[in-house]
Scaffold this motif. Structure first.
Motif, PDB file in Angstrom:
ATOM      1  N   TRP A 129       0.823  -1.208   0.000  1.00  0.00           N
ATOM      2  CA  TRP A 129       0.000   0.000   0.000  1.00  0.00           C
ATOM      3  C   TRP A 129       0.861   1.263   0.000  1.00  0.00           C
ATOM      4  CZ3 TRP A 129       0.808   3.475   3.883  1.00  0.00           C
ATOM      5  CH2 TRP A 129       1.428   3.001   5.044  1.00  0.00           C
ATOM      6  N   ILE A 141     -12.865   2.599   0.411  1.00  0.00           N
ATOM      7  CA  ILE A 141     -11.705   1.749   0.703  1.00  0.00           C
ATOM      8  C   ILE A 141     -12.100   0.769   1.795  1.00  0.00           C
ATOM      9  CG2 ILE A 141      -9.344   1.662   1.611  1.00  0.00           C
ATOM     10  CD1 ILE A 141      -8.906   4.459   0.458  1.00  0.00           C
ATOM     11  N   CYS A 171      -4.814   7.120   2.354  1.00  0.00           N
ATOM     12  CA  CYS A 171      -6.232   6.873   2.091  1.00  0.00           C
ATOM     13  C   CYS A 171      -6.981   8.183   1.880  1.00  0.00           C
ATOM     14  CB  CYS A 171      -6.859   6.104   3.248  1.00  0.00           C
ATOM     15  SG  CYS A 171      -6.328   4.380   3.368  1.00  0.00           S
ATOM     16  N   TRP A 174      -6.400   9.314  -1.557  1.00  0.00           N
ATOM     17  CA  TRP A 174      -6.954   8.439  -2.590  1.00  0.00           C
ATOM     18  C   TRP A 174      -8.472   8.554  -2.706  1.00  0.00           C
ATOM     19  CZ3 TRP A 174      -4.084   3.673  -0.204  1.00  0.00           C
ATOM     20  CH2 TRP A 174      -2.701   3.760  -0.506  1.00  0.00           C
ATOM     21  N   ILE A 181     -13.809   4.651   4.711  1.00  0.00           N
ATOM     22  CA  ILE A 181     -13.001   3.450   4.910  1.00  0.00           C
ATOM     23  C   ILE A 181     -13.745   2.544   5.875  1.00  0.00           C
ATOM     24  CG2 ILE A 181     -10.796   2.486   5.638  1.00  0.00           C
ATOM     25  CD1 ILE A 181      -9.557   5.198   5.392  1.00  0.00           C
TER      26      ILE A 181
END
Length: 330
Positions: A129, A141, A171, A174, A181
């Motif tokens: 990752w 995610i 995250c 992204w 998440i």
């Protein structure tokens, strides 16, 4: 399922978590045995159980929970961090109508297996990752029992939190604004790894953590001392033989790591889900012991079953739990 991590970890800026060598040992070599006991969906994480469930039903319910919690249903792009053998990827596309799922795994064997399935809409990448560079933003995610590979117990708490924060920073970059998440993590109770193993068992509270029994360190009996030493010994064995270079976080560490980046929408401690899942794995493991020995050797199978028995004990006693969290991008 990860119990303990005591191998010395690199603390330089280039540290990326569990090494490729350790990943290949666990998921490619030992994985030949795990695939005998996980069921047809090859889901290697704790399920979500209801009365009368089979292991397979509990696992599918867990996958659906994360799809819904992350608001991934009907999404255009979803990222699965630590995708394993692709069970969630397949479920997202076939059941939850996701257009494109990217799965990350460091296991060459898992990545090759997923590619061989040729599932439409599923893209697997054999990468960490830490190195991931997406082609575009993600709507959601999911990371199911992956964070255990991000840091080591030989790190100070502040260093572990910094590693988890690095993940949340990525995250955040992204995800689309408002993206979510959904996490699932094997976690120690709030006392942290060492105290969780060596201190006396305390009554388990409604949220799945160990409560306060009022017993003091200085007046513990011989049985408590012996039990603590045995727990550490079993944890060290798991660290060396089954889960090298891994560690469990606490709920507080993860919440702290995401502050200012994500709003915590839900936190749940589902310890009993872990108990029932490991019980099922152990039953299937014993039933497949002979075949497993043919694949990976009798000693390796014995190490796995020993680790699972220790993990079951820790869950039953409230030393560890299955932590599930839903986070929304600030």
């Amino acid at each position: 399922m990860v119990l303990f991590g005591a191998k010395k970890t690199t603390k330089s800026p280039g540290y990326k978590g569990t090494s490729l060598e350790a990943i290949r040992h666990h998921y490619d070599f030992l994985g030949d045995f795990y695939r005998l006991i996980l069921g047809p969906e090859l889901v290697y994480s704790f399920g979500m159980w209801e009365p009368g469930d089979t292991l397979e039903a509990a696992q599918l319910r867990k996958l659906d929970h994360h799809a819904e919690a992350a608001h991934a249903v009907g999404a255009a792009r979803v990222l699965d961090v630590g995708c394993g053998w692709g069970s969630l990827m397949k479920r997202l596309v076939e059941t939850h109508h996701v257009q494109h799922v990217v799965g990350l795994t460091m296991s060459p064997g898992q990545a090759a297996w997923i590619r061989d399935q040729k599932w439409p809409g599923c893209e697997v990448r054999a990468e960490n990752w830490y190195d991931h560079e997406p082609d575009g933003p993600y709507d959601a995610i999911v990371a199911i029992e992956a964070i255990e590979h991000f840091a080591g117990n030989t790190m100070w708490r502040a260093q572990r939190v910094a590693r988890y924060r690095e993940f949340f920073l990525r995250c955040h970059s992204w995800l689309r604004p408002g993206g979510r998440i959904s996490l699932q993590v094997n976690a120690w109770n709030e006392r942290g790894w060492f105290a969780s193993l060596v201190l006396p068992v305390r009554p388990v509270t409604r949220n799945g953590d160990a409560g306060d029994s009022g017993r003091l360190w200085g007046v513990r009996g011989i049985r408590d001392i012996y039990d603590g030493v045995k727990n550490v010994r079993e944890g060290l064995h798991a660290s060396r033989k089954v889960f090298p270079e891994c560690s469990l976080p606490t709920r507080a560490e993860l919440i702290e790591a995401g502050q200012g980046l994500f709003r915590v929408l839900e936190v749940r401690s589902d310890r009993e889900d872990g108990v029932r899942t490991v019980q099922s794995w152990l039953e299937r493991g014993e039933a497949n012991r002979a075949r497993g020995a043919e694949l990976i050797g009798e000693r390796a199978v014995a190490d796995i079953l020993r680790e699972q028995r220790a993990g079951l004990k820790f869950l039953r006693e409230g030393r560890s739990t299955s932590l599930r969290m839903v986070l929304e991008r600030e």
